[in-house]
Design a protein around this motif. Structure first.
Motif, short mmCIF file in Angstrom:
data_model
loop_
_atom_site.label_atom_id
_atom_site.label_comp_id
_atom_site.label_asym_id
_atom_site.label_seq_id
_atom_site.Cartn_x
_atom_site.Cartn_y
_atom_site.Cartn_z
N GLU A 1 35.06 9.63 36.11
CA GLU A 1 34.51 10.07 34.84
C GLU A 1 33.98 11.50 34.90
OE1 GLU A 1 33.83 5.57 35.10
OE2 GLU A 1 33.83 7.30 36.44
N GLU A 2 33.64 11.97 36.10
CA GLU A 2 33.00 13.29 36.24
C GLU A 2 33.91 14.35 36.84
OE1 GLU A 2 29.63 12.44 38.67
OE2 GLU A 2 28.73 11.05 37.22
N VAL A 3 34.92 13.94 37.59
CA VAL A 3 35.80 14.91 38.26
C VAL A 3 36.63 15.67 37.21
CG1 VAL A 3 37.82 15.13 39.76
CG2 VAL A 3 35.93 13.65 40.42
N ILE A 4 36.69 16.99 37.37
CA ILE A 4 37.48 17.82 36.46
C ILE A 4 38.91 17.92 36.99
CG2 ILE A 4 37.74 20.12 35.45
CD1 ILE A 4 34.70 20.43 35.67
N LEU A 5 39.87 17.53 36.15
CA LEU A 5 41.28 17.53 36.50
C LEU A 5 42.07 18.24 35.40
CD1 LEU A 5 41.34 13.78 37.55
CD2 LEU A 5 41.69 15.69 39.14
N PRO A 6 43.22 18.80 35.75
CA PRO A 6 44.00 19.52 34.75
C PRO A 6 44.60 18.59 33.69
CG PRO A 6 45.21 19.37 36.82
CD PRO A 6 43.84 18.86 37.10
N GLU A 7 44.43 18.94 32.44
CA GLU A 7 44.94 18.10 31.36
C GLU A 7 46.46 18.21 31.25
OE1 GLU A 7 42.91 18.72 27.69
OE2 GLU A 7 40.98 18.01 28.47
N SER A 8 47.07 17.16 30.71
CA SER A 8 48.50 17.10 30.44
C SER A 8 49.33 17.45 31.68
CB SER A 8 48.87 18.05 29.29
OG SER A 8 48.12 17.75 28.13
N SER A 9 48.92 16.93 32.84
CA SER A 9 49.57 17.35 34.09
C SER A 9 50.13 16.20 34.93
CB SER A 9 48.58 18.15 34.95
OG SER A 9 47.42 17.38 35.22
N PHE A 10 49.94 14.94 34.49
CA PHE A 10 50.39 13.81 35.30
C PHE A 10 51.45 12.99 34.57
CE2 PHE A 10 46.11 14.80 36.81
CZ PHE A 10 46.33 14.93 38.18
N ASP A 11 52.46 12.57 35.33
CA ASP A 11 53.48 11.67 34.79
C ASP A 11 52.97 10.24 34.72
OD1 ASP A 11 55.79 13.56 34.62
OD2 ASP A 11 55.47 13.68 36.79
N LEU A 12 52.11 9.88 35.67
CA LEU A 12 51.58 8.52 35.74
C LEU A 12 50.14 8.56 36.24
CD1 LEU A 12 52.21 5.34 35.78
CD2 LEU A 12 52.51 5.65 38.24
N VAL A 13 49.28 7.80 35.59
CA VAL A 13 47.94 7.52 36.11
C VAL A 13 47.91 6.03 36.43
CG1 VAL A 13 45.48 7.43 35.59
CG2 VAL A 13 46.85 9.34 34.74
N PHE A 14 47.44 5.68 37.64
CA PHE A 14 47.40 4.26 37.99
C PHE A 14 46.09 3.91 38.69
CE2 PHE A 14 49.07 6.18 41.82
CZ PHE A 14 48.70 5.37 42.88
N ALA A 15 45.72 2.66 38.57
CA ALA A 15 44.51 2.14 39.22
C ALA A 15 44.81 0.74 39.71
CB ALA A 15 43.33 2.12 38.24
N ALA A 16 44.51 0.46 40.97
CA ALA A 16 44.76 -0.85 41.57
C ALA A 16 43.43 -1.53 41.88
CB ALA A 16 45.60 -0.71 42.84
N THR A 17 43.13 -2.57 41.14
CA THR A 17 41.88 -3.33 41.27
C THR A 17 40.67 -2.41 41.20
OG1 THR A 17 43.17 -4.76 42.75
CG2 THR A 17 40.87 -5.30 42.51
N ALA A 18 40.72 -1.45 40.29
CA ALA A 18 39.63 -0.49 40.13
C ALA A 18 39.35 -0.16 38.67
CB ALA A 18 39.96 0.80 40.89
N PHE A 19 40.32 -0.43 37.79
CA PHE A 19 40.19 0.00 36.41
C PHE A 19 38.96 -0.59 35.72
CE2 PHE A 19 41.30 -0.01 31.87
CZ PHE A 19 41.67 1.32 31.70
N HIS A 20 38.64 -1.84 36.04
CA HIS A 20 37.52 -2.52 35.37
C HIS A 20 36.17 -1.90 35.70
CE1 HIS A 20 38.02 -4.35 39.31
NE2 HIS A 20 36.79 -4.82 39.25
N TRP A 21 36.10 -1.05 36.75
CA TRP A 21 34.84 -0.40 37.10
C TRP A 21 34.60 0.87 36.27
CZ3 TRP A 21 31.64 -3.33 39.52
CH2 TRP A 21 32.07 -4.24 40.50
N LEU A 22 35.61 1.36 35.59
CA LEU A 22 35.48 2.62 34.86
C LEU A 22 34.70 2.44 33.57
CD1 LEU A 22 39.12 4.01 35.26
CD2 LEU A 22 37.12 4.48 36.68
N ASP A 23 34.02 3.49 33.16
CA ASP A 23 33.25 3.47 31.93
C ASP A 23 34.19 3.23 30.74
OD1 ASP A 23 31.72 3.97 29.67
OD2 ASP A 23 30.84 5.83 30.42
#
Length: 261
Positions: A97-119
């Motif tokens: 939630e806090e890390v700054i990453l480049p917008e419109s730059s990824f083909d895929l975002v994935f989370a394995a047994t971690a998504f439910h922890w996100l805000d």
């Protein structure tokens, strides 16, 4: 009730044990993800919460360029060690939630047994902004499922969970059936459901191994040490005394793929 922000940090306390004992995802899940998401050599991926890299490696071997954001410094260190051979993987320590990453730059975002922890207020909006046009979100969940043979061990162990206050008093604990699993709910204003499948996995644990597995779950780790140790001792005794020293654990790893709108 234990604060969710504290719970999601407990895994860092047992990074090496987590890497040793947590169930691995089946190879077929990643083959399906690559095919359904249309990933190609050089595709750019963002992984949220890689832990020790258990879901990172099966994708890294395909040459995808992977940026992984891990909250726990200990977990991130283990992941860097486990994935050191892959120059196409970068691991960043910090909260997604806090890390700054480049917008419109990824083909895929994935989370394995971690998504439910996100805000919930941030996760879909931020992921949407990071994906390229037509980019996709893959959510992998680990489900504890019914063995559909009576769940004898599960039922026998409930008295121990109750004894140490590890059950929700307002909700009777039960396992879903593999066939009844549903896709992870998406923000329909930002993503359309593209694909869903679940992959059953059965793992046989000795009493010692099962106790190690229990020692990687956040609600157990958040309990006082004396409670943890007594709980583990009772669970190990149950398996040794009533189940000949081993139990079969049924999991289903679900894969939900959403496409950016």
């Amino acid at each position: 009730m234990t604060d969710n922000n504290l719970l999601k940090r407990t895994f860092d306390e047992v990074a090496l044990l987590y890497n040793e004992i947590r169930p691995r995802y089946p190879d077929r899940l990643f083959l399906t993800l690559i095919e359904e998401a249309g990933l190609q050599p050089g595709s750019t991926l963002l992984e949220i919460g890689p832990g020790t890299g258990q879901a990172t490696r099966p994708l890294a071997v395909n040459g995808f360029k992977i940026t992984a954001v891990e909250l726990g410094a200990g977990l991130a260190d283990v992941a860097r060690y486990e994935l050191q051979e892959f120059k196409n993987v970068q691991i960043i320590t910090g909260a997604f939630e806090e890390v700054i990453l480049p917008e419109s730059s990824f083909d895929l975002v994935f989370a394995a047994t971690a998504f439910h922890w996100l805000d919930p207020a941030v996760r879909f909006v931020k992921i949407h902004s990071l994906l390229k046009t037509g980019g996709q979100l893959a959510i992998i969940h680990t489900h504890h499922t019914s063995d559909e043979q009576g769940n004898v061990f599960f039922n026998a162990s409930q008295a121990i969970y109750d004894k140490y206050d590890f059950t929700d008093k307002d909700k009777k604990p039960e396992f879903a059936k593999h066939k009844d699993l549903q896709p992870t709910e998406l923000d329909e204003n930002l993503f359309r459901l593209k694909y869903f499948e679940s992959f059953p996995v059965v793992i046989t644990y000795t009493a010692t191994q099962f106790v190690k597995l229990l020692n990687t779950y956040s609600n157990h780790l958040a309990a006082p040490q004396a409670v943890q140790q007594a709980f583990y001792k009772d669970m190990e005794a149950l398996i040794n005394d009533q189940f000949q020293g081993k139990v079969d654990k049924y999991f289903s790893m679900s894969l939900t793929i959403g496409e950016k709108i």
